[in-house]
Design a protein around this motif. Structure first.
Motif, PDB file in Angstrom:
ATOM      1  N   LEU A  64      37.358  43.061  30.681  1.00 55.64           N
ATOM      2  CA  LEU A  64      37.237  41.618  30.884  1.00 55.64           C
ATOM      3  C   LEU A  64      37.752  41.205  32.259  1.00 55.64           C
ATOM      4  CD1 LEU A  64      36.568  38.818  29.739  1.00 55.64           C
ATOM      5  CD2 LEU A  64      38.904  38.733  28.878  1.00 55.64           C
ATOM      6  N   LEU A  65      38.877  41.778  32.683  1.00 53.11           N
ATOM      7  CA  LEU A  65      39.422  41.442  33.995  1.00 53.11           C
ATOM      8  C   LEU A  65      38.503  41.901  35.124  1.00 53.11           C
ATOM      9  CD1 LEU A  65      43.224  42.191  33.538  1.00 53.11           C
ATOM     10  CD2 LEU A  65      42.076  39.979  33.636  1.00 53.11           C
ATOM     11  N   VAL A  66      37.866  43.057  34.937  1.00 51.88           N
ATOM     12  CA  VAL A  66      36.914  43.545  35.944  1.00 51.88           C
ATOM     13  C   VAL A  66      35.736  42.592  36.046  1.00 51.88           C
ATOM     14  CG1 VAL A  66      35.305  45.398  36.489  1.00 51.88           C
ATOM     15  CG2 VAL A  66      37.608  45.944  35.706  1.00 51.88           C
ATOM     16  N   ALA A  67      35.237  42.125  34.905  1.00 52.92           N
ATOM     17  CA  ALA A  67      34.103  41.196  34.910  1.00 52.92           C
ATOM     18  C   ALA A  67      34.485  39.865  35.553  1.00 52.92           C
ATOM     19  CB  ALA A  67      33.610  40.967  33.486  1.00 52.92           C
ATOM     20  N   VAL A  68      35.682  39.384  35.277  1.00 46.96           N
ATOM     21  CA  VAL A  68      36.131  38.123  35.867  1.00 46.96           C
ATOM     22  C   VAL A  68      36.287  38.274  37.381  1.00 46.96           C
ATOM     23  CG1 VAL A  68      38.080  36.515  36.004  1.00 46.96           C
ATOM     24  CG2 VAL A  68      37.216  37.248  33.778  1.00 46.96           C
ATOM     25  N   GLY A  69      36.869  39.385  37.818  1.00 49.50           N
ATOM     26  CA  GLY A  69      37.025  39.630  39.252  1.00 49.50           C
ATOM     27  C   GLY A  69      35.693  39.712  39.968  1.00 49.50           C
ATOM     28  N   ALA A  70      34.733  40.402  39.356  1.00 48.07           N
ATOM     29  CA  ALA A  70      33.401  40.500  39.960  1.00 48.07           C
ATOM     30  C   ALA A  70      32.722  39.139  39.996  1.00 48.07           C
ATOM     31  CB  ALA A  70      32.549  41.500  39.185  1.00 48.07           C
ATOM     32  N   GLY A  71      32.892  38.350  38.958  1.00 46.22           N
ATOM     33  CA  GLY A  71      32.299  37.012  38.932  1.00 46.22           C
ATOM     34  C   GLY A  71      32.866  36.111  40.016  1.00 46.22           C
ATOM     35  N   ILE A  72      34.169  36.202  40.224  1.00 45.38           N
ATOM     36  CA  ILE A  72      34.791  35.405  41.286  1.00 45.38           C
ATOM     37  C   ILE A  72      34.296  35.850  42.656  1.00 45.38           C
ATOM     38  CG2 ILE A  72      37.002  34.922  42.422  1.00 45.38           C
ATOM     39  CD1 ILE A  72      38.259  34.964  39.598  1.00 45.38           C
ATOM     40  N   PHE A 126      28.967  39.963  47.392  1.00 43.14           N
ATOM     41  CA  PHE A 126      28.200  40.784  46.451  1.00 43.14           C
ATOM     42  C   PHE A 126      28.650  42.234  46.505  1.00 43.14           C
ATOM     43  CE2 PHE A 126      24.339  43.321  45.515  1.00 43.14           C
ATOM     44  CZ  PHE A 126      24.219  42.990  44.183  1.00 43.14           C
ATOM     45  N   VAL A 127      28.873  42.738  47.695  1.00 41.78           N
ATOM     46  CA  VAL A 127      29.341  44.122  47.855  1.00 41.78           C
ATOM     47  C   VAL A 127      30.726  44.295  47.236  1.00 41.78           C
ATOM     48  CG1 VAL A 127      30.049  45.847  49.566  1.00 41.78           C
ATOM     49  CG2 VAL A 127      27.898  44.630  49.844  1.00 41.78           C
ATOM     50  N   ILE A 128      31.599  43.341  47.442  1.00 39.92           N
ATOM     51  CA  ILE A 128      32.933  43.401  46.849  1.00 39.92           C
ATOM     52  C   ILE A 128      32.824  43.397  45.322  1.00 39.92           C
ATOM     53  CG2 ILE A 128      35.111  42.153  46.562  1.00 39.92           C
ATOM     54  CD1 ILE A 128      34.830  43.607  49.245  1.00 39.92           C
ATOM     55  N   ILE A 182      34.158  46.293  42.856  1.00 39.19           N
ATOM     56  CA  ILE A 182      35.075  46.017  41.751  1.00 39.19           C
ATOM     57  C   ILE A 182      34.540  46.620  40.465  1.00 39.19           C
ATOM     58  CG2 ILE A 182      35.997  44.174  40.277  1.00 39.19           C
ATOM     59  CD1 ILE A 182      36.273  42.470  42.800  1.00 39.19           C
ATOM     60  N   ILE A 183      33.263  46.406  40.209  1.00 38.39           N
ATOM     61  CA  ILE A 183      32.667  46.904  38.957  1.00 38.39           C
ATOM     62  C   ILE A 183      32.655  48.425  38.933  1.00 38.39           C
ATOM     63  CG2 ILE A 183      30.512  47.041  37.652  1.00 38.39           C
ATOM     64  CD1 ILE A 183      29.985  44.149  38.523  1.00 38.39           C
ATOM     65  N   LEU A 184      32.231  49.046  40.027  1.00 44.52           N
ATOM     66  CA  LEU A 184      32.052  50.503  40.033  1.00 44.52           C
ATOM     67  C   LEU A 184      33.358  51.268  40.142  1.00 44.52           C
ATOM     68  CD1 LEU A 184      28.864  50.721  42.262  1.00 44.52           C
ATOM     69  CD2 LEU A 184      29.017  50.896  39.766  1.00 44.52           C
ATOM     70  N   LEU A 185      34.310  50.743  40.860  1.00 48.57           N
ATOM     71  CA  LEU A 185      35.549  51.495  41.096  1.00 48.57           C
ATOM     72  C   LEU A 185      36.645  51.201  40.075  1.00 48.57           C
ATOM     73  CD1 LEU A 185      35.774  51.342  44.985  1.00 48.57           C
ATOM     74  CD2 LEU A 185      34.870  53.176  43.547  1.00 48.57           C
ATOM     75  N   LEU A 186      36.570  50.092  39.381  1.00 48.38           N
ATOM     76  CA  LEU A 186      37.639  49.720  38.455  1.00 48.38           C
ATOM     77  C   LEU A 186      37.220  49.787  37.001  1.00 48.38           C
ATOM     78  CD1 LEU A 186      39.252  46.703  40.316  1.00 48.38           C
ATOM     79  CD2 LEU A 186      39.977  49.089  40.316  1.00 48.38           C
ATOM     80  N   LYS A 187      36.257  50.615  36.683  1.00 47.84           N
ATOM     81  CA  LYS A 187      35.817  50.735  35.287  1.00 47.84           C
ATOM     82  C   LYS A 187      36.915  51.248  34.405  1.00 47.84           C
ATOM     83  CE  LYS A 187      30.887  51.237  35.471  1.00 47.84           C
ATOM     84  NZ  LYS A 187      29.790  52.120  35.212  1.00 47.84           N
TER      85      LYS A 187
END
Length: 75
Positions: free
Chosen positions: A4-12, A64-66, A70-75
């Motif tokens: 959930l935190l990864v998804a929130v970070g990517a959304g921000i 978008f790259v960030i 976030i999604i790929l490296l913090l799974k």
């Protein structure tokens, strides 16, 4: 980390696209207004507009790259 935190970070991170869209829209409106007032300055106004739009779009791409990182490296 929590998914959930990864998804929130990517959304921000992706929210930078909103700022870029608003900035490009405002710049386009101002350039159209300027060209309507001074048609002889169209070339100079258009080149400045394109440079500004490219910089604003680069900001959105960085966000978008960030988000992808976030999604790929913090799974």
């Amino acid at each position: 980390m929590s998914t959930l935190l990864v998804a929130v970070g990517a959304g921000i991170a992706v929210l930078t696209g909103i700022g870029a869209g608003l900035g490009i829209g405002k710049a386009t409106a101002a350039s159209v207004d300027a060209i309507a007032r001074q048609p002889e300055a169209q070339g100079k106004i258009s080149s400045t507009l394109l440079l500004g739009c490219a910089l604003a779009e680069a900001t959105a791409i960085y966000g978008f790259v960030i988000a992808l990182l976030i999604i790929l490296l913090l799974k």
